[in-house]
Design an enzyme around this catalytic site. Structure first.
Site, mmCIF file in Angstrom:
data_model
loop_
_atom_site.group_PDB
_atom_site.id
_atom_site.type_symbol
_atom_site.label_atom_id
_atom_site.label_comp_id
_atom_site.label_asym_id
_atom_site.label_seq_id
_atom_site.Cartn_x
_atom_site.Cartn_y
_atom_site.Cartn_z
ATOM 1 N N HIS A 262 0.864 -1.179 0.000
ATOM 2 C CA HIS A 262 0.000 0.000 0.000
ATOM 3 C C HIS A 262 0.897 1.224 0.000
ATOM 4 O O HIS A 262 1.661 1.446 0.938
ATOM 5 C CB HIS A 262 -0.916 0.017 1.227
ATOM 6 C CG HIS A 262 -1.838 1.202 1.254
ATOM 7 N ND1 HIS A 262 -3.117 1.153 0.731
ATOM 8 C CD2 HIS A 262 -1.664 2.461 1.720
ATOM 9 C CE1 HIS A 262 -3.691 2.338 0.887
ATOM 10 N NE2 HIS A 262 -2.835 3.153 1.475
ATOM 11 N N CYS A 263 0.829 2.012 -1.056
ATOM 12 C CA CYS A 263 1.702 3.177 -1.205
ATOM 13 C C CYS A 263 0.991 4.420 -0.682
ATOM 14 O O CYS A 263 -0.083 4.783 -1.168
ATOM 15 C CB CYS A 263 2.085 3.361 -2.679
ATOM 16 S SG CYS A 263 3.200 4.750 -2.958
ATOM 17 N N VAL A 264 1.601 5.081 0.307
ATOM 18 C CA VAL A 264 0.991 6.287 0.868
ATOM 19 C C VAL A 264 1.099 7.459 -0.099
ATOM 20 O O VAL A 264 0.320 8.415 -0.007
ATOM 21 C CB VAL A 264 1.650 6.639 2.216
ATOM 22 C CG1 VAL A 264 1.390 5.561 3.238
ATOM 23 C CG2 VAL A 264 3.156 6.866 2.051
ATOM 24 N N SER A 268 -3.158 4.483 -2.315
ATOM 25 C CA SER A 268 -3.821 3.327 -2.901
ATOM 26 C C SER A 268 -2.862 2.148 -2.861
ATOM 27 O O SER A 268 -1.671 2.305 -2.587
ATOM 28 C CB SER A 268 -4.257 3.615 -4.337
ATOM 29 O OG SER A 268 -4.864 2.483 -4.928
#
Length: 409
Positions: A262-264, A268
């Site tokens: 999960h990329c901040v 998403s």
């Protein structure tokens, strides 16, 4: 509703002019602060919820709520950079404290399992503000040509287009019909015990749950229910059977095909459908950022190579325009170094056909090999060689979903 009215979190009709009225929690907090009394448990959370609910802007069909996490980057980033441009020591303090503050905020939100738009807002606003400073302070000096400005602008546009694609569906598995019905009725389903014990939920939910594997196989759940190791593929949160390499994101609350992480920065997940766009956005960001840093240093520090000018530029603080440009260069260099590390890890993982999630699980279970000084964890489960691994990555999302023999029959 008029443009300044809205329905608050209590379901009551309110007006923007009354944003400071009837806030009992805030009144009680101020009274306790003046009388040197401690706040009751949960008072700060209630005050924060009230402030977040009343932070709105006028709109046609009623006032629209503003996400609180969007505001700090828009206000603090220009202030910090302009303060850092006043003196060399101020710049050193500000540029050192910014990464520390971002890491601290990431730790807080990650620990609370909260989604935030802070990092996405910071990234997009940083791009826009750096581009504005480049056009406002660097281009008028006359050392940057028209073609160079066009090349930098095109790189920025392509990067934003790839980022927009990376923000789309990462490959979410659809929620089962029974789970959707329970969520619409407001029934929480946190532990999923009704179907995790003995997995009787796979067969009891009928065709709706068995078809909820994103079109994978209609009878996959029935076949897997007879296997002893099916619990590894069953998600108690989403109430569905996951295909191989899929995982559940605790921040999004959804299962994703070939979940990487999960990329901040994009707020998403990175999965099967958007992993290529994510790598493309990172690559174009690196190229555009390095090119912009090089053009700025050639303008501010004439006669020096970019690497030398980054550490030794005597005339950088001779005037405020040069100081601001040099400060923005160092800010871009710090962000670029962080993104470059992320891109390096991603490229190594692709070369060994391992996702970030699988690498973390292998470290936890002590089931992988540390390679290249620990930069990559080779699980050996999907590694088929460098060329085959990259061929598999480049074909993500394009190959048809395999079907089981039961579907064919």
């Amino acid at each position: 509703l008029c443009c300044c009215e809205y329905v608050d979190r209590r379901g009551e009709r309110s007006h923007l002019a009354a944003c400071c009225c009837d806030c009992e929690d805030l009144d009680e907090g101020c009274e306790r602060w003046l009388t040197c009394k401690s706040l009751p448990p949960g008072a700060l959370e209630r005050i924060a919820d009230t402030v977040a609910d009343r932070l709105r802007i006028p709109w046609f069909a009623g006032a629209v709520k503003i996400n609180v996490s969007l505001v700090p980057p828009l206000v603090l980033l220009p202030v910090f950079l302009h303060v850092a441009a006043l003196h060399f020591l101020l710049g050193l303090v500000v540029l050192t404290s910014l990464p520390i503050l971002m890491l601290w905020y990431y730790y807080v939100t990650h620990r609370r399992k909260e989604r935030t738009l802070f990092f996405l807002s910071l990234g997009l606003f940083s791009l826009g503000y750096m581009y504005y400073v480049f056009l406002q302070e660097v281009v008028p000096r006359g050392h940057v040509g028209y073609s160079q400005v066009v090349a930098l602008t095109c790189g920025l546009i392509v990067m934003l287009a790839a980022l927009s694609r990376a923000k789309k569906d990462p490959g979410y598995l659809p929620i089962a019909a029974s789970n959707e019905k329970s969520s619409q009725q407001g029934v929480p389903n946190k532990n999923g015990r009704g179907s995790s014990n003995g997995l009787h939920g796979i067969t009891s939910s009928g065709a709706a749950s068995s078809r909820a594997v994103n079109g994978d196989t209609k009878g996959y759940s029935r076949v897997s229910a007879e296997e002893p190791g099916v619990k590894k593929d069953w998600c108690t949160k989403c109430q569905l059977v996951r295909p191989a390499r899929a995982g559940h994101c605790r921040l999004c609350g959804r299962c994703v095909r070939r979940l990487d992480h999960h990329c901040v920065w994009i707020n998403s997940c990175v999965g099967e459908q958007n992993h290529q766009a994510f790598i493309l956005a990172l690559s174009f960001f690196m190229l555009t950022s390095v090119y912009g840093i090089t053009l700025t240093l050639h303008t501010v520090c004439r006669g020096r190579t970019p690497f030398v000018a980054l550490f030794y530029c005597p005339g950088a603080y001779s005037d405020y325009s040069s100081a601001l440009s040099f400060t923005c260069v160092w800010y871009c260099a710090i962000v670029t170094a962080g993104m470059g590390y992320i891109l390096l890890i991603q490229l190594l993982n692709i070369s060994y056909n391992v996702t970030e999630r699988e690498a973390r699980l292998a470290l936890r279970d002590n089931a992988g090999r540390r390679l290249l000084g620990g930069l990559v964890i080779d699980t050996g489960q999907y590694n088929r060689g460098f060329l085959c691994n990259w061929g598999h990555f480049l074909s993500l999302g394009s190959s048809p979903t395999p079907r089981s023999a039961e579907d064919i029959v």
